[in-house]
Design an enzyme around this catalytic site. Sequence first.
Site, PDB file in Angstrom:
ATOM      1  N   ASN A   1      -8.805  -0.674  -3.537  1.00 53.84           N
ATOM      2  CA  ASN A   1      -7.397  -1.770  -2.747  1.00 53.84           C
ATOM      3  C   ASN A   1      -8.611  -2.535  -1.527  1.00 53.84           C
ATOM      4  O   ASN A   1      -7.417  -3.386  -1.761  1.00 53.84           O
ATOM      5  CB  ASN A   1      -7.075  -0.807  -1.916  1.00 53.84           C
ATOM      6  CG  ASN A   1      -4.617   0.004  -2.251  1.00 53.84           C
ATOM      7  OD1 ASN A   1      -4.786  -0.583  -3.468  1.00 53.84           O
ATOM      8  ND2 ASN A   1      -4.385   0.572  -1.920  1.00 53.84           N
TER       9      ASN A   1
ATOM     10  N   ALA B   1      -3.251 -17.051  -3.730  1.00 51.76           N
ATOM     11  CA  ALA B   1      -3.017 -17.945  -2.451  1.00 51.76           C
ATOM     12  C   ALA B   1      -2.060 -17.712  -1.965  1.00 51.76           C
ATOM     13  O   ALA B   1      -0.487 -17.674  -2.617  1.00 51.76           O
ATOM     14  CB  ALA B   1      -3.994 -19.064  -1.992  1.00 51.76           C
TER      15      ALA B   1
ATOM     16  N   LYS C   1       6.636  -8.800   0.087  1.00 54.04           N
ATOM     17  CA  LYS C   1       6.659  -8.916  -1.261  1.00 54.04           C
ATOM     18  C   LYS C   1       7.661  -9.199  -2.118  1.00 54.04           C
ATOM     19  O   LYS C   1       8.650  -8.154  -1.719  1.00 54.04           O
ATOM     20  CB  LYS C   1       5.512  -8.710  -2.330  1.00 54.04           C
ATOM     21  CG  LYS C   1       5.769  -7.406  -2.536  1.00 54.04           C
ATOM     22  CD  LYS C   1       5.310  -6.403  -3.597  1.00 54.04           C
ATOM     23  CE  LYS C   1       5.093  -5.653  -4.026  1.00 54.04           C
ATOM     24  NZ  LYS C   1       4.272  -4.916  -5.126  1.00 54.04           N
TER      25      LYS C   1
ATOM     26  N   GLU D   1      -2.556   7.527  -5.653  1.00 51.93           N
ATOM     27  CA  GLU D   1      -1.578   6.713  -6.217  1.00 51.93           C
ATOM     28  C   GLU D   1      -1.875   5.339  -6.248  1.00 51.93           C
ATOM     29  O   GLU D   1      -2.448   5.150  -5.711  1.00 51.93           O
ATOM     30  CB  GLU D   1      -0.496   6.805  -5.388  1.00 51.93           C
ATOM     31  CG  GLU D   1       0.268   7.270  -4.753  1.00 51.93           C
ATOM     32  CD  GLU D   1      -0.160   5.396  -3.637  1.00 51.93           C
ATOM     33  OE1 GLU D   1       0.281   4.430  -4.676  1.00 51.93           O
ATOM     34  OE2 GLU D   1      -0.327   5.231  -2.486  1.00 51.93           O
ATOM     35  N   PHE D   2      -2.025   5.048  -7.474  1.00 52.26           N
ATOM     36  CA  PHE D   2      -2.179   3.412  -7.250  1.00 52.26           C
ATOM     37  C   PHE D   2      -0.173   2.546  -7.675  1.00 52.26           C
ATOM     38  O   PHE D   2      -0.978   1.654  -8.527  1.00 52.26           O
ATOM     39  CB  PHE D   2      -3.450   2.819  -8.697  1.00 52.26           C
ATOM     40  CG  PHE D   2      -3.988   3.639  -8.504  1.00 52.26           C
ATOM     41  CD1 PHE D   2      -5.191   3.499  -7.747  1.00 52.26           C
ATOM     42  CD2 PHE D   2      -4.729   5.064  -8.533  1.00 52.26           C
ATOM     43  CE1 PHE D   2      -6.648   3.804  -7.166  1.00 52.26           C
ATOM     44  CE2 PHE D   2      -5.846   5.756  -8.851  1.00 52.26           C
ATOM     45  CZ  PHE D   2      -6.915   4.989  -8.063  1.00 52.26           C
TER      46      PHE D   2
ATOM     47  N   CYS E   1       0.324  -0.794   1.833  1.00 53.33           N
ATOM     48  CA  CYS E   1      -1.533  -0.037   2.023  1.00 53.33           C
ATOM     49  C   CYS E   1      -2.939  -0.523   1.917  1.00 53.33           C
ATOM     50  O   CYS E   1      -3.687  -0.567   2.767  1.00 53.33           O
ATOM     51  CB  CYS E   1      -1.081   0.590  -0.201  1.00 53.33           C
ATOM     52  SG  CYS E   1      -0.114   1.817  -0.265  1.00 53.33           S
TER      53      CYS E   1
ATOM     54  N   LEU F   1      -5.230 -13.431  -7.502  1.00 52.63           N
ATOM     55  CA  LEU F   1      -5.163 -14.897  -7.260  1.00 52.63           C
ATOM     56  C   LEU F   1      -4.430 -15.871  -7.094  1.00 52.63           C
ATOM     57  O   LEU F   1      -4.500 -16.815  -6.647  1.00 52.63           O
ATOM     58  CB  LEU F   1      -6.258 -15.569  -7.709  1.00 52.63           C
ATOM     59  CG  LEU F   1      -7.663 -14.658  -8.656  1.00 52.63           C
ATOM     60  CD1 LEU F   1      -8.582 -15.986  -9.753  1.00 52.63           C
ATOM     61  CD2 LEU F   1      -9.082 -14.714  -6.911  1.00 52.63           C
TER      62      LEU F   1
HETATM   63  C1  UDX Z   1      -0.702  -1.976  -3.168  1.00 53.80           C
HETATM   64  C2  UDX Z   1      -1.252  -1.969  -4.535  1.00 53.80           C
HETATM   65  O1  UDX Z   1      -1.530  -2.977  -5.908  1.00 53.80           O
HETATM   66  C3  UDX Z   1      -1.361  -0.794  -5.208  1.00 53.80           C
HETATM   67  O2  UDX Z   1      -2.520   0.242  -6.155  1.00 53.80           O
HETATM   68  C4  UDX Z   1      -1.471   0.634  -4.260  1.00 53.80           C
HETATM   69  O3  UDX Z   1      -1.696   1.587  -4.242  1.00 53.80           O
HETATM   70  C5  UDX Z   1      -0.057  -0.039  -3.415  1.00 53.80           C
HETATM   71  O4  UDX Z   1      -1.149  -0.676  -2.280  1.00 53.80           O
HETATM   72  P1  UDX Z   1       1.492  -2.389  -2.841  1.00 53.80           P
HETATM   73  O5  UDX Z   1       1.413  -2.743  -1.677  1.00 53.80           O
HETATM   74  O6  UDX Z   1       3.181  -2.450  -3.176  1.00 53.80           O
HETATM   75  O7  UDX Z   1       0.542  -1.992  -3.526  1.00 53.80           O
HETATM   76  O8  UDX Z   1       2.054  -3.904  -3.525  1.00 53.80           O
HETATM   77  P2  UDX Z   1       0.943  -5.283  -3.892  1.00 53.80           P
HETATM   78  O9  UDX Z   1       1.716  -6.071  -4.928  1.00 53.80           O
HETATM   79  O10 UDX Z   1      -0.449  -4.619  -4.674  1.00 53.80           O
HETATM   80  O11 UDX Z   1       1.651  -6.552  -3.252  1.00 53.80           O
HETATM   81  C6  UDX Z   1       0.299  -6.542  -1.248  1.00 53.80           C
HETATM   82  C7  UDX Z   1       0.324  -8.152  -0.868  1.00 53.80           C
HETATM   83  O12 UDX Z   1      -0.518  -8.635  -1.447  1.00 53.80           O
HETATM   84  C8  UDX Z   1       1.366  -8.402  -1.070  1.00 53.80           C
HETATM   85  O13 UDX Z   1       1.661  -9.354   0.220  1.00 53.80           O
HETATM   86  C9  UDX Z   1       1.254  -9.869  -2.120  1.00 53.80           C
HETATM   87  O14 UDX Z   1       2.448 -10.785  -1.347  1.00 53.80           O
HETATM   88  C10 UDX Z   1      -0.223  -9.829  -1.351  1.00 53.80           C
HETATM   89  N1  UDX Z   1      -0.340 -10.412  -2.158  1.00 53.80           N
HETATM   90  C11 UDX Z   1      -0.589 -10.159  -3.962  1.00 53.80           C
HETATM   91  C12 UDX Z   1      -1.258 -12.196  -2.507  1.00 53.80           C
HETATM   92  O15 UDX Z   1      -1.011 -13.175  -1.397  1.00 53.80           O
HETATM   93  N2  UDX Z   1      -1.736 -12.380  -3.569  1.00 53.80           N
HETATM   94  C13 UDX Z   1      -1.992 -12.200  -5.087  1.00 53.80           C
HETATM   95  O16 UDX Z   1      -2.444 -12.591  -5.696  1.00 53.80           O
HETATM   96  C14 UDX Z   1      -1.211 -10.683  -4.981  1.00 53.80           C
END
Ligand code: UDX
Length: 437
Positions: free
Chosen positions: A212, A256, A324, A152-153, A264, A254
């Site tokens: 991931n 910060a 998030k 899954e993604f 995940c 991208l």
């Molecule tokens: C992620 C993957 O996107 C998904 O494909 C996978 O299967 C499960 O893990 P998720 O954990 O729900 O999903 O959150 P995601 O929206 O990807 O964000 C992950 C973390 O990265 C968050 O803490 C978010 O704040 C952080 N993030 C994301 C950043 O700090 N900067 C970004 O540009 C994007």
Amino acid sequence: MEKIAMIGVGYVGLVSGTGLADFGNEVICVDIDEEKIKKLKNDILPIYEPGLLDLVKKNVDKGRLSFTTDLEGAIKKARVIFSAVPTPSAENGEVNLSYVFDVVDKLAEVIDDYKVIVTKSTVAVGTGDKIIERLLSKGVSEDMFDIVSNPEFLREGSAVGDFMRPDRVVLGTTSEKALNIMKNIYRSLYLLETPIVGTDVRTAEMIKYASNAFLATKISFINEVANICEAVDANVQEVAKAMGLDGRISKKFLHAGPGYGGSCFPKDTSAFVKIAEQAGTQAKIVETVIEVNRLQKLRVIEKLLKFVPNLKGKTIGLLGLAFKPNTDDVRDAPALTVIKEILERGGHIKGYDPEAMDEMRKHYPEITYVASSEDVVKGVDAVIILTEWNEFRNMNLEYIKSVMKKPIMIDTRNIYDPQTVIQKGFLYDCIGRLIRS
Ligand code: UDX
């Protein structure tokens, strides 16, 4: 359409089971947690996920989706068995497969006709082969089953949309028969021309980790760029924007911030390193990604200490606790690190999150939880924005300044314009942007 048993009604199982029912399949979702199943039968979701409740109700009403604790009955009724049970990290970073093997053992006991066994939750590379070995060793004949890896993604908060309109569906199997059954399950996606990637089981398992790990790398990379920007007086948002205009880089992931969290990225990056190690090779980049992320979470505290060197007896307001927005999940959230560090230094915390307070209470019952962002800022010595919920984007800065003990703001999601906040009389810091006072 296909009869499916979705085993494990956690985040992935519930969204995937409901989505597959919406594609027209008949899905029975199974869990050992009786309370959870009882709630689901009464239209109460165990997780917060926008759009999911309506989709559950719709498919239950149409008779395509049901919930049960009867694993044996569900396996007997279905031809395709999805495993969506938890695969938590063990202490050493490896994936704990005990729940997956529990399902396999049950299957071995009750299997009496052909089944397609699909791993949906993230499992270590080679798990598919281990499942085959285990079934064979328990006397199940090899023509009774096929194995598929279908990772899954899904992103929390937009999981329904991600399931209904995926960028791709990965199907790892060496069986033509199982591949055709799986393609049929996802037939609704043909209209959207969703790419279906057919490959072998191990490659499918690896695709999940590599995807991931790459996204986590992008985040740690831009966080590192942000830290360098701070040192050389450059602006990370403009750097990221210009970088993202290059189609090879793309603008996504991208941003910060205070470091990635969630269920995940932390788990999958650790497992990626472990997989490499066990295979006698190395994952040096991802090892560094993990370390950069650990330091990024601590950087929030360094920023706070710059303004408030001694936290003893001070109260810090936290806006956002979830890892998030649009989720109640606090797993590996930067807020966990920030709370721990502040408490260890003798500080107090007042926190608010639109959805995640109940979850955070399980980790930190001792901090003060309040009902709104207006309440958080009252009388605190500094405020830290940790999650970019929409309701924090447009707060009344005049009001905040008037009720805070000292107007100190650390905006770890870069949601305010530094100059505007500083002009209002705040001491302000953010991530990787120019601060001119
Ligand atoms: C992620 C993957 O996107 C998904 O494909 C996978 O299967 C499960 O893990 P998720 O954990 O729900 O999903 O959150 P995601 O929206 O990807 O964000 C992950 C973390 O990265 C968050 O803490 C978010 O704040 C952080 N993030 C994301 C950043 O700090 N900067 C970004 O540009 C994007």
